[in-house]
Design an enzyme around this catalytic site. Structure first.
Site, PDB file in Angstrom:
ATOM      1  CD  GLU A  56       1.929 -14.087   5.533  1.00  0.00           C
ATOM      2  OE1 GLU A  56       0.739 -14.375   5.029  1.00  0.00           O
ATOM      3  OE2 GLU A  56       2.716 -13.194   5.584  1.00  0.00           O
ATOM      4  CB  CYS A 222      -8.273   0.621   3.088  1.00  0.00           C
ATOM      5  SG  CYS A 222      -9.438   0.562   1.949  1.00  0.00           S
ATOM      6  CB  CYS A 229     -10.995   8.211   2.399  1.00  0.00           C
ATOM      7  SG  CYS A 229     -12.008   6.660   2.435  1.00  0.00           S
ATOM      8  CB  CYS A 232      -6.238   6.607   1.504  1.00  0.00           C
ATOM      9  SG  CYS A 232      -5.856   5.306   0.648  1.00  0.00           S
ATOM     10  CB  CYS A 238      -9.820   5.698  -4.148  1.00  0.00           C
ATOM     11  SG  CYS A 238     -10.803   4.234  -3.442  1.00  0.00           S
TER      12      CYS A 238
END
Length: 375
Positions: A56, A222, A229, A232, A238
């Site tokens: 991370e 995205c 799209c 997605c 959305c």
């Protein structure tokens, strides 16, 4: 004077309204998509808190493909938090060299020492506690606690901000406080529902899949430019997709021309060895080894004298342009040959003479390595 509280209350009310109208299967669709299309073979996808934390930190502002080789080398050299905490900072910076944002490495080292001293070498499961460690913000702390402990916590990294801004139709630049707070509220509201009747291991697996899916969706379909799209799993509701706003959301940061700074780096060479000096702990390239810097070429002789040598200018090397977040740095490297042997000169604290090969392998910034290997 009441305008700001009223505006903030209006934002909060709008966010709650958005959350109420969000289909309850948002998380379920995302998890199902991740199962089929998400990333499942990343080297840090495990429940080892140390490995999760390391990944991370490395992934902050750095692409996955860039991180993987550094991550593997780092784990090989420092396989446990105890090994990292006990290592000299210079060893840590050497392995980090080239990855950039060196404050991450310094904070990683400090955090390892705090984990060993205060937490028995373990990673706390409470994000509020994790966030007190150096170099860890709210989203990173949440991600660590999700992936390492299966906790139910919202994250909000750059990719997630983009997904939520588009899905919920949030206008404005995410770096603005009001927009940022609104996205955090949505991130909390969209978490998979909590169910006390679900086994703990099942709930943890759900949160891990959901969080990774959210990250993966933002990193793939995205994307910032040319989002896909039509593929997605969230496209049916959305806001950005339905209203043709995908190219406008999230709002872009107001552009400002980056200032340019100039510096001259001195490559002082004596019998094949090059002088490096330690940079201050704070500021850019903090704690790394670098070449001495001067504002103008005419200052080279006096700086060399300060280091106990006299030099003659050999040649100016090609200019190097290096970009930072807030400014651009133009570096003019100047190759200097030592006329007077340094063997009679006293050593200067914080400096070292190394062969070009050893200097290139030291904990040095990328532009300095480019200079050294070019001579």
């Amino acid at each position: 004077m009441a305008a700001k509280p009223v505006a903030k209350a209006a934002d909060k009310a709008a966010t709650k309204a958005e959350a109420r109208h969000t289909p309850p299967n948002f998380a379920a669709r995302l998890i199902a998509w991740h199962k089929r299309h998400g990333r499942h073979d990343l080297p840090w996808q495990c429940r080892d808190p140390y490995a999760v934390w390391l990944s991370e930190i490395m992934l902050q502002q750095t692409q996955v493909g860039t991180v993987i080789p550094y991550y593997r080398r780092f784990l090989e050299r420092f396989p446990t938090v105890q090994k990292l905490a006990a290592a000299p900072l210079d060893d840590v910076l050497t392995l980090w060299s080239g990855l950039g944002y060196y404050s991450r490495a310094r904070n990683l080292h400090k955090a390892a020492q705090q984990l060993v001293a205060n937490h028995g070498g373990g990673m706390p499961a409470d994000p509020d506690v994790v966030q007190t460690l150096p170099g860890i913000g709210r989203s990173t702390a949440a991600a660590i606690c999700v992936f390492a402990h299966g906790g139910r916590h919202a994250i909000l990294d750059g990719n997630v901000k983009r997904v939520l801004a588009r899905y919920c139709g949030v206008h404005g630049y995410p770096g603005e406080t009001r927009v940022h707070e609104r996205l955090w509220m949505l991130a909390e509201a969209l978490l998979p529902p909590s169910d006390k009747n679900v086994r703990k291991t099942t709930a943890a697996a759900t949160m891990i899949a959901y969080t990774q899916g959210l990250m993966d969706l933002g990193a793939s379909l995205c994307s910032r430019s040319k989002p896909q799209c039509e593929r997605c799993p969230l496209n049916t509701d959305c806001v950005a997709h339905q209203r043709g706003l995908t190219h406008l959301l999230p709002g872009k940061k107001p552009r400002a021309a980056l200032p340019q700074r100039e510096t001259v780096m001195l490559v002082m060479r004596n019998a094949g060895e090059i002088l490096l000096e330690r940079r201050p702990a704070s500021g850019i390239w903090g704690g790394l080894w670098s070449l001495p810097e001067v504002a103008h070429e005419r200052d080279a002789a006096s700086t060399a004298k300060r280091h106990g040598v006299s030099v003659v200018v050999s040649k100016a090397l090609p200019l190097i342009a290096h970009g930072f977040t807030h400014y651009k740095l133009n570096i003019t490297p100047l190759l200097l040959e030592v006329k007077k042997s340094r063997s009679h000169a006293p050593g200067v604290p914080g400096t070292v003479w190394l062969s070009a090969e050893d200097a290139a392998r030291a904990a040095i910034p990328t532009p300095v390595r480019i200079i050294i290997v070019s001579i």
